[in-house]
Design a protein around this motif. Structure first.
Motif, PDB file in Angstrom:
ATOM      1  N   THR A   1      -8.251  -9.513  -9.961  1.00  0.00           N
ATOM      2  CA  THR A   1      -7.098  -9.109 -10.754  1.00  0.00           C
ATOM      3  C   THR A   1      -7.075  -9.805 -12.104  1.00  0.00           C
ATOM      4  O   THR A   1      -7.781 -10.795 -12.334  1.00  0.00           O
TER       5      THR A   1
ATOM      6  N   ALA B   1      -8.481 -12.365  -6.253  1.00  0.00           N
ATOM      7  CA  ALA B   1      -8.207 -11.262  -5.328  1.00  0.00           C
ATOM      8  C   ALA B   1      -7.073 -11.657  -4.381  1.00  0.00           C
ATOM      9  O   ALA B   1      -7.146 -12.695  -3.725  1.00  0.00           O
TER      10      ALA B   1
ATOM     11  N   LEU C   1      -3.092  -4.674 -11.596  1.00  0.00           N
ATOM     12  CA  LEU C   1      -2.801  -5.764 -10.674  1.00  0.00           C
ATOM     13  C   LEU C   1      -2.929  -7.119 -11.362  1.00  0.00           C
ATOM     14  O   LEU C   1      -3.866  -7.353 -12.133  1.00  0.00           O
TER      15      LEU C   1
ATOM     16  N   ILE D   1      -8.069   0.581  -5.442  1.00  0.00           N
ATOM     17  CA  ILE D   1      -7.322   0.292  -6.668  1.00  0.00           C
ATOM     18  C   ILE D   1      -8.185  -0.564  -7.595  1.00  0.00           C
ATOM     19  O   ILE D   1      -8.683  -1.617  -7.191  1.00  0.00           O
TER      20      ILE D   1
ATOM     21  N   ILE E   1      -8.643  -4.749  -7.546  1.00  0.00           N
ATOM     22  CA  ILE E   1      -8.160  -5.355  -6.313  1.00  0.00           C
ATOM     23  C   ILE E   1      -8.989  -6.579  -5.924  1.00  0.00           C
ATOM     24  O   ILE E   1      -8.481  -7.510  -5.297  1.00  0.00           O
ATOM     25  N   ASP E   2     -10.244  -6.628  -6.300  1.00  0.00           N
ATOM     26  CA  ASP E   2     -11.090  -7.774  -5.960  1.00  0.00           C
ATOM     27  C   ASP E   2     -11.163  -8.823  -7.065  1.00  0.00           C
ATOM     28  O   ASP E   2     -11.790  -9.868  -6.890  1.00  0.00           O
TER      29      ASP E   2
ATOM     30  N   ILE F   1      -5.657   0.873  -0.954  1.00  0.00           N
ATOM     31  CA  ILE F   1      -5.644  -0.451  -1.593  1.00  0.00           C
ATOM     32  C   ILE F   1      -7.043  -0.847  -2.040  1.00  0.00           C
ATOM     33  O   ILE F   1      -7.238  -1.341  -3.156  1.00  0.00           O
ATOM     34  N   ALA F   2      -8.034  -0.617  -1.185  1.00  0.00           N
ATOM     35  CA  ALA F   2      -9.415  -1.003  -1.510  1.00  0.00           C
ATOM     36  C   ALA F   2      -9.935  -0.280  -2.742  1.00  0.00           C
ATOM     37  O   ALA F   2     -10.824  -0.791  -3.436  1.00  0.00           O
TER      38      ALA F   2
ATOM     39  N   GLY G   1       0.772  -1.230   0.000  1.00  0.00           N
ATOM     40  CA  GLY G   1       0.000   0.000   0.000  1.00  0.00           C
ATOM     41  C   GLY G   1       0.801   1.276   0.000  1.00  0.00           C
ATOM     42  O   GLY G   1       0.405   2.257  -0.659  1.00  0.00           O
TER      43      GLY G   1
END
Length: 279
Positions: A114, A78, A71, A108, A111-112, A105-106, A56
């Protein structure tokens, strides 16, 4: 399912064409592990993932500097935070700063869910300005032994693009060699394996030191790691450079930028941005 597949293909197409916000300075590829459970000796395991600050803090610096993050994980799933890293110890004692980085981070994109490494490779690598590999022990599971990671890192090496990794993240640098899976298995079996055609042989670099790892291992109530990353990197042919335990240390050699431990997060991000600005 068909609709989801079309969406995935469309996303890869967007990334491969380099489409991005008009005010973006470019895209930085972030490689993360898909896994959250690491094998230890004697069939034991430990929960793991990425370290909150190691991902982060640099991510926040890159975003604030105007870069977009893409990501990727081996499976396209994730990534999971290592709960051992969710502590203010890595944020100067500030609960507010730790919470802010969690929110960074949440927010980006991806993020859940990639992109997978295969999708990244299929979409092409030319558009990425740099690659970044956060730490946590998880990269030992599925990045260090991964031929797709090897192909990705070979591109950045061949094109002299900034290649950054922190703490345990540099273990992924073992992937671009002839047979990374066999090398890792040799480490586990203690057969004194030799790295073959390793692109980083002789590079100055750092990683979580053996003495720092011994402290971590001592917290596992008698459980033992399969191998120490510092020993693995030296055995492969890395020119290892360490500072005092638990102090910030960033080593730069050509395009390679490595940080020793969690406390190297800000300095590593600054060095990446310095190299990007010099392009």
């Amino acid at each position: 399912m068909f609709k989801q597949s079309l969406i995935a293909v469309a996303l890869v197409s967007v990334f491969s064409q380099g489409v991005m916000a008009s005010d973006s300075k470019g895209q930085i590829l972030v490689l993360l592990s898909s896994e959250s459970e690491m094998q230890l000796q004697e069939g034991k395991t430990i929960s793991t993932g990425y370290y909150l600050n190691e991902f982060g803090v640099p991510a926040d610096a890159f975003i604030q500097a105007g870069y977009e993050l893409v990501l990727a994980t081996p499976k396209g799933n994730a990534p999971v935070v290592d709960q051992k890293s969710v502590t203010t110890d890595y944020f100067g004692g500030s609960a507010a700063e730790m919470q802010r980085i969690k929110e960074v981070i949440a927010a980006i994109p991806g993020i859940d869910d990639t992109l997978s490494l295969r999708e990244i490779l299929d979409g092409g690598l030319a558009q990425y300005k740099a690659v970044f590999i956060p730490g946590g022990h998880a990269p030992l599971i599925d990045l260090a032994n991964n031929p797709e990671v090897g192909k990705i890192l070979t591109h950045f090496n061949a094109n002299a693009k900034p290649t950054a990794a922190i703490c345990h993240g540099p273990i992924a640098l073992l992937a671009p060699q002839q047979n990374p899976m066999a090398f890792q298995q040799g480490l586990i079996e203690q057969t004194n394996p030799k790295a073959s055609d390793w692109i980083y042989a002789g590079y100055k670099m750092t990683i979580f030191s053996n003495s720092e790892e011994a402290v971590f291992e001592g917290s596992l109530n008698g459980k033992k790691l399969q191998y120490y990353p510092g020993q693995a990197m030296q055995q492969a042919g890395g020119n290892m450079q360490y500072a005092a335990d638990w102090t910030s240390n960033v080593v730069v050699d050509r395009e390679l930028i490595t940080g020793q431990n969690p406390f190297s997060d800000k300095a590593l991000a600054a060095e990446v941005l310095k190299q990007l600005a010099a392009e």
